[in-house]
Enzyme design. Structure first.
Site, mmCIF file in Angstrom:
data_model
loop_
_atom_site.group_PDB
_atom_site.id
_atom_site.type_symbol
_atom_site.label_atom_id
_atom_site.label_comp_id
_atom_site.label_asym_id
_atom_site.label_seq_id
_atom_site.Cartn_x
_atom_site.Cartn_y
_atom_site.Cartn_z
ATOM 1 N N GLN A 1 16.079 5.624 4.227
ATOM 2 C CA GLN A 1 16.664 5.394 3.870
ATOM 3 C C GLN A 1 17.979 5.877 3.488
ATOM 4 O OE1 GLN A 1 14.914 4.224 0.984
ATOM 5 N NE2 GLN A 1 17.037 3.910 0.018
ATOM 6 N N ASP B 1 12.407 -2.604 7.809
ATOM 7 C CA ASP B 1 13.833 -2.674 6.937
ATOM 8 C C ASP B 1 14.565 -4.142 7.998
ATOM 9 O OD1 ASP B 1 14.623 -1.202 5.120
ATOM 10 O OD2 ASP B 1 15.071 -0.031 5.970
ATOM 11 N N LYS C 1 8.794 3.180 -3.287
ATOM 12 C CA LYS C 1 8.458 2.953 -2.352
ATOM 13 C C LYS C 1 6.831 3.064 -1.997
ATOM 14 C CE LYS C 1 13.303 1.302 -0.624
ATOM 15 N NZ LYS C 1 14.055 1.418 0.304
HETATM 16 N N1 GUN Z 1 19.744 1.825 0.558
HETATM 17 C C1 GUN Z 1 20.048 1.013 -0.730
HETATM 18 N N2 GUN Z 1 18.543 -0.010 0.194
HETATM 19 C C2 GUN Z 1 17.933 0.646 1.319
HETATM 20 C C3 GUN Z 1 17.339 -0.714 1.649
HETATM 21 O O1 GUN Z 1 16.780 -1.666 1.887
HETATM 22 N N3 GUN Z 1 16.787 -0.013 2.634
HETATM 23 C C4 GUN Z 1 17.279 1.453 3.387
HETATM 24 N N4 GUN Z 1 17.002 2.346 4.490
HETATM 25 N N5 GUN Z 1 18.463 1.558 2.228
HETATM 26 C C5 GUN Z 1 18.084 1.762 1.251
#
Ligand code: GUN
Length: 285
Positions: free
Chosen positions: A98, A121, A54
Site C-alpha cells: 500500500q 498493482d 481491499k
Molecule cells: N495508494 C493509492 N492508490 C493505491 C493503489 O492503487 N495501490 C496501492 N498499492 N497503493 C495505493
C-alpha cells in the site's frame, strides 16, 4: 442538459461477484483459493481505510488475504526480505504494497522487487513497460477501473480529445497510456501546467486525479463534457473529489461521483488482477 451520474459501486459489486464465481470453479481444479498478501507500513489513516476495503472485498471474492502490517520504522532490509519471502511463497498469488510508504523507504526499489507475475498493482517496471507497449499484462487498478467504467456506460474514447489532469505513476501516467492505446488524443496536465483551463476546455472527456478539492469547475470545461473524477480528499470533514460535482450539474453530460464512482472500481480491479495472477501461476505449474 441533464447530467448523468456514472456510478461505480454497483458495477464494482457485479465485478466482484463475477470474480467470486470464477474462483469457485478454479479453486477445485487448483486445489486452493487465491492468496493476496497486503503489506501496510505505518499508520497512515487513509491507507488503513483503503486496506480494510481491499480485505473486505477479498472475503466477498473468495480470496485469502494475508495482512502484513509493519511499523513505520521498518527498514529497507526488512521490507525487501518480506517481499522475497512472499515472492517464493506458494499460496501467495498477489503482492500489494500500500502506498504511500514512509519517506525513508525507497518506493521504487520496493515495487521493483516484487515478482512481476505477482504484481497485482501493475506498478513493477516490467508491467508498466508492457502497458506502454500496448501489451497490457497486469495493469494498475485505478486506471483499469476507469476504463471498465467507461466501457460499462458505453463511452468510447477512440479519436476523442481527452485531458488527464495529474501525472502520477499510480494513476495519471498509466491512465494516459491506456487512453492512447485506445487511440484517444491525450493531453497530460500536471502541477507545472501553466494554464490548466486552456487544456480542460478543449477536452471531450476530462480525467482528473490530483487530490485538490473542487479543482475542476464549470467554467473550466466545455458544455457537454464528460468528467471522470479520480481525486479523493477531505473538505470540512466530508470526502470530496477533484470536480465541483454540484456546480457541474446541468453543464456536464456525465460525471462520476466521489465517493461511489471510481473508488470502488479500484478495489474490484484488484480482485480481477489477483484472479488473473492466480490463473497465470496455475497455468505455469
Ligand atoms: N495508494 C493509492 N492508490 C493505491 C493503489 O492503487 N495501490 C496501492 N498499492 N497503493 C495505493
Amino acid at each position: 442538459m441533464k447530467t448523468k451520474v456514472l456510478w461505480g459501486k454497483d458495477l464494482a459489486q457485479e465485478v466482484i461477484q463475477r470474480v467470486a464465481s470464477q474462483i469457485k470453479v478454479l479453486k477445485t481444479t487448483v486445489g486452493r483459493m487465491p492468496g493476496l498478501a497486503v503489506v501496510l507500513v505505518g499508520n497512515d489513516p487513509p491507507s488503513q481505510i483503503y486496506v480494510s476495503h481491499k480485505t473486505r472485498a477479498c472475503e466477498r471474492a473468495g480470496i485469502r488475504s494475508l495482512g502484513h502490517h509493519l511499523s513505520s520504522h521498518t527498514t529497507m532490509e526488512e521490507i525487501l526480505y518480506l517481499i522475497q519471502r512472499l515472492n517464493t511463497q506458494e499460496e501467495v498469488d498477489g503482492i500489494l504494497v500500500q502506498l504511500p510508504l514512509p519517506p525513508h523507504l525507497n518506493q521504487s526499489k520496493i515495487l521493483g522487487s516484487i515478482d512481476p507475475n505477482k504484481d497485482v498493482d501493475g506498478f513493477h517496471p516490467y508491467n508498466m513497460g508492457k502497458l506502454s507497449l500496448g501489451e497490457e499484462s497486469i495493469a494498475p487498478c485505478t486506471p483499469k477501473g476507469v476504463m471498465a467504467l467507461l466501457d460499462y456506460y458505453g463511452i468510447p474514447v477512440e479519436g476523442r480529445e481527452v485531458v488527464v489532469v495529474g501525472a502520477s505513476n499510480i494513476v495519471g501516467k498509466p491512465l494516459a497510456l491506456m487512453l492512447v492505446n485506445r487511440m484517444a488524443t491525450v493531453t497530460i496536465c500536471h502541477i507545472m501546467t501553466k494554464d490548466l483551463a486552456i487544456h480542460t476546455q478543449r477536452a471531450e472527456i476530462v480525467f482528473t486525479a490530483t487530490g485538490v478539492p473542487h479543482l475542476v469547475k464549470r467554467d473550466m470545461v466545455r458544455e457537454g463534457a464528460i468528467i471522470v473524477d479520480i481525486g479523493i480528499s477531505r473538505k470540512q470533514g466530508k470526502i470530496v473529489g477533484d470536480a465541483d460535482f454540484q456546480g457541474l450539474q446541468g453543464w456536464a453530460r456525465a460525471i462520476t461521483p466521489v465517493p461511489g464512482g471510481v473508488g470502488p472500481m479500484t478495489v474490484a480491479m484488484l480482485m480481477e488482477n489477483t484472479l488473473q495472477a492466480f490463473r497465470m501461476r496455475a497455468r505455469t505449474r
